[in-house]
Design a protein around this motif. Sequence first.
Motif, PDB file in Angstrom:
ATOM      1  N   ASP A  39      -5.175   4.422   5.168  1.00 12.96           N
ATOM      2  CA  ASP A  39      -5.540   5.685   4.512  1.00 12.96           C
ATOM      3  C   ASP A  39      -5.375   6.859   5.479  1.00 12.96           C
ATOM      4  OD1 ASP A  39      -6.229   4.458   2.101  1.00 12.96           O
ATOM      5  OD2 ASP A  39      -8.379   4.403   2.546  1.00 12.96           O
ATOM      6  N   LEU A  69      -1.610   7.414   6.219  1.00 12.82           N
ATOM      7  CA  LEU A  69      -0.947   8.047   5.083  1.00 12.82           C
ATOM      8  C   LEU A  69      -1.272   9.536   5.019  1.00 12.82           C
ATOM      9  CD1 LEU A  69       0.725   7.971   2.480  1.00 12.82           C
ATOM     10  CD2 LEU A  69      -1.346   7.220   1.277  1.00 12.82           C
ATOM     11  N   TYR A  94       0.826  -1.208   0.000  1.00 15.32           N
ATOM     12  CA  TYR A  94       0.000   0.000   0.000  1.00 15.32           C
ATOM     13  C   TYR A  94       0.865   1.265   0.000  1.00 15.32           C
ATOM     14  CZ  TYR A  94      -3.102   3.629   1.852  1.00 15.32           C
ATOM     15  OH  TYR A  94      -3.795   4.795   2.047  1.00 15.32           O
ATOM     16  N   PHE A  95       1.823   1.335   0.906  1.00 19.71           N
ATOM     17  CA  PHE A  95       2.646   2.546   1.005  1.00 19.71           C
ATOM     18  C   PHE A  95       3.626   2.666  -0.157  1.00 19.71           C
ATOM     19  CE2 PHE A  95       0.968   2.682   5.290  1.00 19.71           C
ATOM     20  CZ  PHE A  95       0.857   4.050   5.525  1.00 19.71           C
ATOM     21  N   THR A 138       1.386  12.594   5.412  1.00 22.98           N
ATOM     22  CA  THR A 138       1.492  13.608   4.366  1.00 22.98           C
ATOM     23  C   THR A 138       1.303  15.011   4.931  1.00 22.98           C
ATOM     24  OG1 THR A 138       0.620  12.028   2.757  1.00 22.98           O
ATOM     25  CG2 THR A 138       0.546  14.350   2.146  1.00 22.98           C
ATOM     26  N   TYR A 187       6.521   5.427  -1.342  1.00 25.70           N
ATOM     27  CA  TYR A 187       7.453   5.179  -0.252  1.00 25.70           C
ATOM     28  C   TYR A 187       8.265   3.915  -0.501  1.00 25.70           C
ATOM     29  CZ  TYR A 187       4.977   8.745   2.418  1.00 25.70           C
ATOM     30  OH  TYR A 187       4.438   9.928   2.832  1.00 25.70           O
ATOM     31  N   SER A 202       2.244   4.428  -2.984  1.00 26.32           N
ATOM     32  CA  SER A 202       2.177   5.878  -2.797  1.00 26.32           C
ATOM     33  C   SER A 202       3.560   6.525  -2.856  1.00 26.32           C
ATOM     34  CB  SER A 202       1.509   6.206  -1.460  1.00 26.32           C
ATOM     35  OG  SER A 202       0.154   5.799  -1.474  1.00 26.32           O
TER      36      SER A 202
END
Length: 259
Positions: free
Chosen positions: A248, A251, A25-26, A255, A31, A29
């Motif tokens: 979610d 994250l 998942y990360f 951010t 990472y 994004s």
Amino acid sequence: MENNKILFITGAFVSSNCWDEWRTYFEASGYTTMAPSWPHKNASAEELRNRQPDAAIAANRLQGLTDYYAEIVRQLPEKPILIGHSIGGLIVQLLLQRGLGRAGVAIHSVPPKGIFTLKLSFLKAGWGALGFFTSTKKSYMMTFKQWSYSFANGMTTDQQTTSYYKYAIPESKLIVRDTIGNAAKVNFKNPHAPLLLTSGSDDHSIPASLNYSNYKKYRNSNSVTDYKEFEGRNHFVLGQPTWQEDADYILAWITSKIV
């Protein structure tokens, strides 16, 4: 994205593959992630269970484990974001005390020394792992019945069974005991990198009230400390069907705090 390393820190009783979906998942994004196993646990959950009792695992201590993760951080070119679950959440807090994280997320964290509750579910979930009146030279292995109560309560029997055989592993009784000793001591007034503490309303092992008490201890640190309770989450929060909702939120928090 610069300086985008995430170090996932596993909790007790579970294999480090509990982070597999979180890492995917990360990484989607932007990472880069790592989730190193605890010392003496670099094997599949099945293999580790087959070694029970395991004297090497039984010898693990919280101070040594915190130093182990501190050394991993020091070998990185820049400070990572730390995300830990349960005892891994406690280690996140301990590493932030050493200035070793760019930010930290403690998911259903075992609280630092001095934060306790007499809530029945907490006492029932943790008593066996403390292993009083048993040899600390032998590792502790949670039974399926204990897993169902302490980690996977509220899930279907099939979900509990699948998660037990995929993730449950032997643990050190000494590490569990160390969480109430000086190795788990945090000076809550010290400044620290941004920290998010999350909890679950249905967690038997670490009730939400403990995480909230943990959060309130930081009120005089003059540092960013945030708290979020998720409805319906048990201690197996990383593998519940709702895990991505938690990811979610985390994250979005990262951010907003990391510029």
